[in-house]
Design a protein around this motif. Structure first.
Motif, short mmCIF file in Angstrom:
data_model
loop_
_atom_site.label_atom_id
_atom_site.label_comp_id
_atom_site.label_asym_id
_atom_site.label_seq_id
_atom_site.Cartn_x
_atom_site.Cartn_y
_atom_site.Cartn_z
N ILE A 78 -9.57 -0.88 4.71
CA ILE A 78 -8.93 -2.18 4.54
C ILE A 78 -7.96 -2.20 3.36
O ILE A 78 -7.14 -3.09 3.24
CB ILE A 78 -9.97 -3.32 4.37
CG1 ILE A 78 -10.83 -3.09 3.14
CG2 ILE A 78 -10.82 -3.44 5.62
CD1 ILE A 78 -11.71 -4.26 2.78
N PHE A 79 -8.05 -1.19 2.51
CA PHE A 79 -7.19 -1.14 1.32
C PHE A 79 -5.84 -0.51 1.63
O PHE A 79 -4.83 -0.92 1.09
CB PHE A 79 -7.88 -0.35 0.20
CG PHE A 79 -9.23 -0.91 -0.14
CD1 PHE A 79 -9.34 -2.05 -0.89
CD2 PHE A 79 -10.38 -0.30 0.33
CE1 PHE A 79 -10.58 -2.58 -1.20
CE2 PHE A 79 -11.61 -0.81 0.04
CZ PHE A 79 -11.73 -1.97 -0.73
N GLY A 80 -5.82 0.49 2.52
CA GLY A 80 -4.58 1.15 2.88
C GLY A 80 -3.88 1.75 1.68
O GLY A 80 -4.51 2.17 0.72
N GLU A 81 -2.57 1.80 1.75
CA GLU A 81 -1.76 2.28 0.62
C GLU A 81 -1.07 1.08 0.00
O GLU A 81 -0.38 0.34 0.70
CB GLU A 81 -0.74 3.30 1.10
CG GLU A 81 -1.35 4.59 1.56
CD GLU A 81 -0.31 5.61 1.97
OE1 GLU A 81 0.74 5.71 1.30
OE2 GLU A 81 -0.54 6.30 2.96
N CYS A 82 -1.26 0.91 -1.28
CA CYS A 82 -0.64 -0.21 -1.98
C CYS A 82 -0.41 0.18 -3.43
O CYS A 82 -0.56 1.34 -3.81
CB CYS A 82 -1.52 -1.45 -1.87
SG CYS A 82 -3.14 -1.28 -2.64
N TYR A 83 -0.08 -0.78 -4.26
CA TYR A 83 0.22 -0.49 -5.67
C TYR A 83 -0.98 0.10 -6.40
O TYR A 83 -0.82 0.85 -7.35
CB TYR A 83 0.68 -1.76 -6.38
CG TYR A 83 -0.41 -2.78 -6.57
CD1 TYR A 83 -1.14 -2.82 -7.75
CD2 TYR A 83 -0.73 -3.68 -5.57
CE1 TYR A 83 -2.16 -3.73 -7.92
CE2 TYR A 83 -1.75 -4.59 -5.72
CZ TYR A 83 -2.46 -4.62 -6.90
OH TYR A 83 -3.48 -5.52 -7.07
N ALA A 84 -2.20 -0.18 -5.95
CA ALA A 84 -3.39 0.29 -6.65
C ALA A 84 -4.11 1.42 -5.92
O ALA A 84 -5.06 1.97 -6.44
CB ALA A 84 -4.37 -0.86 -6.84
N SER A 85 -3.63 1.79 -4.75
CA SER A 85 -4.36 2.76 -3.94
C SER A 85 -3.41 3.77 -3.31
O SER A 85 -2.35 3.41 -2.80
CB SER A 85 -5.13 2.03 -2.83
OG SER A 85 -5.71 2.95 -1.95
N ARG A 86 -3.81 5.04 -3.34
CA ARG A 86 -3.04 6.09 -2.66
C ARG A 86 -3.45 6.19 -1.19
O ARG A 86 -2.90 6.97 -0.44
CB ARG A 86 -3.26 7.44 -3.35
CG ARG A 86 -2.66 7.52 -4.71
CD ARG A 86 -1.20 7.89 -4.67
NE ARG A 86 -1.08 9.30 -4.28
CZ ARG A 86 -0.26 9.73 -3.34
NH1 ARG A 86 0.52 8.89 -2.71
NH2 ARG A 86 -0.21 10.99 -3.01
N GLY A 87 -4.48 5.44 -0.80
CA GLY A 87 -4.92 5.45 0.59
C GLY A 87 -5.93 6.54 0.87
O GLY A 87 -6.82 6.79 0.07
N ARG A 88 -5.77 7.20 2.01
CA ARG A 88 -6.76 8.19 2.44
C ARG A 88 -6.78 9.41 1.51
O ARG A 88 -5.83 9.69 0.80
CB ARG A 88 -6.49 8.61 3.87
CG ARG A 88 -5.19 9.28 4.06
CD ARG A 88 -4.90 9.48 5.52
NE ARG A 88 -3.60 10.14 5.65
CZ ARG A 88 -3.28 10.92 6.63
NH1 ARG A 88 -4.15 11.14 7.59
NH2 ARG A 88 -2.10 11.47 6.68
N ILE A 89 -7.87 10.13 1.58
CA ILE A 89 -8.09 11.28 0.71
C ILE A 89 -7.10 12.39 1.01
O ILE A 89 -6.64 13.09 0.10
CB ILE A 89 -9.56 11.75 0.84
CG1 ILE A 89 -10.48 10.67 0.31
CG2 ILE A 89 -9.79 13.07 0.13
CD1 ILE A 89 -11.88 10.74 0.80
#
Length: 172
Positions: free
Chosen positions: A127-138
């Motif tokens: 649910i987080f996907g790729e965004c300013y705080a997350s690179r997404g999947r490993i």
């Protein structure tokens, strides 16, 4: 108190039935234990890395060490240092703050290094996907050998992924 005890006596014990035994998985696990010993010369060592998860997958990973799943009985153990690990078990979407730490952990793991991405967040960012705080999947940060979808995946699915990663590495 009397009312509560009476209600308990009337209703009885209510809980889920335990999952059925998967003999095929057990047989495969014992065969792979021999492959692990042949490939590494010792037990498989796993380093778990939480790259920013909600801890749902961690609860399922901890269940692998209980007497029902008994991962230690298969010759698979968890270690505290990536320098002693053969396999990285990574959970969660990779937060920006954990990106460099995950890369360093991967680089510190000796060859042959295996990576298993656990949960929907680890497989595709969830649910987080790729965004300013997350690179997404490993896989956006380090190479992944096996991905285990689910939110959270069952301990059996995680065990199956570990065994799949080891068997794939043994065939290389």
């Amino acid at each position: 108190m009397h009312k509560i005890l009476l209600k308990i006596a009337q209703v009885g014990i209510r809980s889920e039935k335990p999952p059925g035994t998967d003999e095929a998985l057990r047989m495969r696990a014992t065969q792979l234990n021999g492959e692990v010993l042949r490939m590494l010369g010792r037990a498989l060592a796993i380093r778990h890395v939480d790259a920013g998860s909600c801890n749902g997958c961690e609860l399922e990973i901890h269940a692998l060490n209980n007497p029902y799943y008994n991962l230690e009985g298969l010759g698979i153990k968890f270690v505290a240092s990536p320098r002693h690990a053969d396999l990285l078990l990574v959970t969660g979407p990779v937060s920006r703050n954990m990106e460099e730490a995950l890369r360093r952990t991967y680089e510190a793991t000796p060859e042959p290094k295996l990576v298993v991405a656990v949960g929907d967040c680890g497989c595709d960012g969830g649910i987080f996907g790729e965004c300013y705080a997350s690179r997404g999947r490993i896989a956006n940060v380090i190479p992944v050998d096996v991905a285990v979808p689910g939110c959270p995946p069952t301990p059996t699915a995680i065990m199956q992924a570990i065994l799949t990663a080891v068997s794939a590495a043994a065939q290389r």
